[in-house]
Design an enzyme around this catalytic site. Structure first.
Site, PDB file in Angstrom:
ATOM      1  N   ASP A   1     -12.372  -9.090   4.183  1.00  0.00           N
ATOM      2  CA  ASP A   1     -13.665  -9.100   3.478  1.00  0.00           C
ATOM      3  C   ASP A   1     -14.257 -10.511   3.485  1.00  0.00           C
ATOM      4  O   ASP A   1     -15.473 -10.683   3.636  1.00  0.00           O
ATOM      5  CB  ASP A   1     -13.515  -8.615   2.026  1.00  0.00           C
TER       6      ASP A   1
ATOM      7  N   TYR B   1       0.820  -1.212   0.000  1.00  0.00           N
ATOM      8  CA  TYR B   1       0.000   0.000   0.000  1.00  0.00           C
ATOM      9  C   TYR B   1       0.858   1.270   0.000  1.00  0.00           C
ATOM     10  O   TYR B   1       0.428   2.316  -0.464  1.00  0.00           O
ATOM     11  CB  TYR B   1      -0.907   0.037   1.237  1.00  0.00           C
TER      12      TYR B   1
HETATM   13  C1  IPM Z   1     -10.455  -1.248   3.911  1.00  0.00           C
HETATM   14  C2  IPM Z   1     -10.694  -0.576   2.589  1.00  0.00           C
HETATM   15  C3  IPM Z   1      -9.552   0.389   2.314  1.00  0.00           C
HETATM   16  C4  IPM Z   1      -8.292  -0.424   2.196  1.00  0.00           C
HETATM   17  C5  IPM Z   1      -9.734   1.316   1.109  1.00  0.00           C
HETATM   18  C6  IPM Z   1     -11.019   2.095   1.195  1.00  0.00           C
HETATM   19  C7  IPM Z   1      -8.563   2.240   0.938  1.00  0.00           C
HETATM   20  O1  IPM Z   1     -10.855  -1.513   1.578  1.00  0.00           O
HETATM   21  O2  IPM Z   1     -10.337  -0.519   4.923  1.00  0.00           O
HETATM   22  O3  IPM Z   1     -10.401  -2.465   3.948  1.00  0.00           O
HETATM   23  O4  IPM Z   1      -7.978  -0.959   1.113  1.00  0.00           O
HETATM   24  O5  IPM Z   1      -7.571  -0.522   3.190  1.00  0.00           O
HETATM   25 MG    MG Z   2     -10.950  -3.516   2.274  1.00  0.00          MG
END
Ligand code: IPM
Ligand code: MG
Length: 365
Positions: free
Chosen positions: A247, A141
């Protein structure tokens, strides 16, 4: 003492679920005699619209001046075409980095009342209770170089010793308060950065001999979470893998609308529901506020060191669900469809009821 909270409602359904969180915080404050002071600021697309920037210095300063930050959600179709540094998501990433929030805690716990609304079988789910502990300020990231031109696109996945050490320590400490098991997730069969991660996690493990540690590849972990989620206690992993696995873990709870999170650093903390801004249902009083409310429970636990209000909030959520109240994302035949506001007021009513029952020493099943 007055506890200062920076409120960043953000975009889409963010303001609605933040409103729910604030109502719950106030109700808890009344019962437990804690005073809160809120300061609201723009973030994400809504900040871009006004200031041409998704995160202004003013918003950042308010966060620095507060004890904790509560964030609703950022993002929306409207801003998808903007360059990366102006996208609403960039604000969240910058905020995590600036506040040093390197540890992201995402608990996946099944509420009894929702066990039938998950896409997984009841036998598989019963008893599931694990935490995805995601490294939040490093990895691909943030790694440099990054970019794209006409012929190539590139990002860099990198970790430093210190970055892995501190998140590994947190994993072992968290596990010590739970079932004493850490699964470190990587892709060490392919990536050097993962082999490095694995070596350091094992080094730190030497300081925590009573905790069981095992390594698992990320692809296998994705499969294991849906095959047998009960095997996990703490899943320790890097930024990108944690994004994906959390997720998947969200579906354990029946809906991503149920998953809360805490992002912790050495000095600051941020609480947010894991779900996104859901622009398609924004402003319609339809959003599920339970992830935001459960994030409030985490705030009491981790930032105020008060486990009792946290417990009561979770019980209030469980009772509200047991009474059959559902927002549309978790609706099933025979239950009662309610709005964001109604769900919130039900949780607060149940919270007050449980508080009074316990204060009176009444036993409930
Ligand atoms: C999360 C989201 C974020 C991420 C996005 C909105 C930047 O998907 O908090 O999981 O990728 O970290
Ligand atoms: Mg996410």
């Amino acid at each position: 003492m007055t506890f200062k909270i920076a409120l960043l409602p953000g975009d889409g359904i963010g303001p609605e679920v933040t409103d729910s969180a604030v109502k719950v915080i106030k109700a808890v404050g009344e019962n437990f005699n804690i005073r809160f002071k809120f300061k609201e600021e723009l973030i994400g697309g809504s900040s871009f619209e006004k200031y041409n920037s998704p995160l202004t210095n003013e918003t950042l300063q308010t966060c620095y001046d507060s004890d904790v930050v509560f964030l609703g959600a950022v993002g929306g179709y409207k801003w998808e075409q903007l360059p990366h540094h102006l996208k609403p998501e960039a604000a969240l990433l910058k905020l995590r980095k600036e506040l040093g929030l390197y540890a992201n805690i995402r608990p996946a716990k099944i509420y009894n009342a929702l066990i039938d609304s998950s896409s997984l079988k009841k036998e598989v789910l019963t008893g599931t209770d694990f935490i995805v502990l995601r490294e939040l300020t490093g990895g691909i990231y943030f790694g440099q170089p990054r970019g794209f031109d006409k012929t190539r696109g590139w990002n860099t996945m990198e970790y430093s010793v210190n970055e892995v050490e501190r998140i590994a320590r947190m994993a072992f400490k968290l596990a010590g308060k739970r079932r004493k098991k850490v699964t470190s997730v990587d892709k060490a069969n392919v990536l050097e950065v993962s082999q490095f991660w694995r070596n350091i996690v094992h080094e730190i493990h030497k300081d925590f001999p009573d905790i069981e540690l095992n390594d698992m590849y990320v692809d296998n972990t994705a499969m294991q979470i849906v095959r047998n989620p009960k095997q996990f206690d703490i899943i320790l992993t890097s930024n990108l893998f944690g994004d994906i696995l959390s997720d998947i873990a969200g579906m354990i709870t029946g809906s991503l609308g149920m998953l809360p999170s805490a992002s912790l650093g050495d000095k600051y903390a941020l609480y947010e529901p894991v779900h996104g801004s859901a622009p398609d249902i924004a402003g319609q009083n339809k959003a599920n506020p339970l992830a935001a409310i459960a994030s409030v429970a985490m705030m009491f636990n981790y930032s105020l060191n008060m486990s009792k209000p946290a417990e009561l909030i979770e019980e209030a959520i469980e009772r509200t669900l047991a009474l059959g109240y559902r927002t549309s994302d978790i609706f099933s035949e025979g239950s009662t469809l309610v709005s964001t506001e109604k769900m919130t007021s039900c949780v607060i009513e149940n919270f007050n009821e449980i508080f009074n029952e316990q204060a009176l020493g009444v036993f409930t099943l």
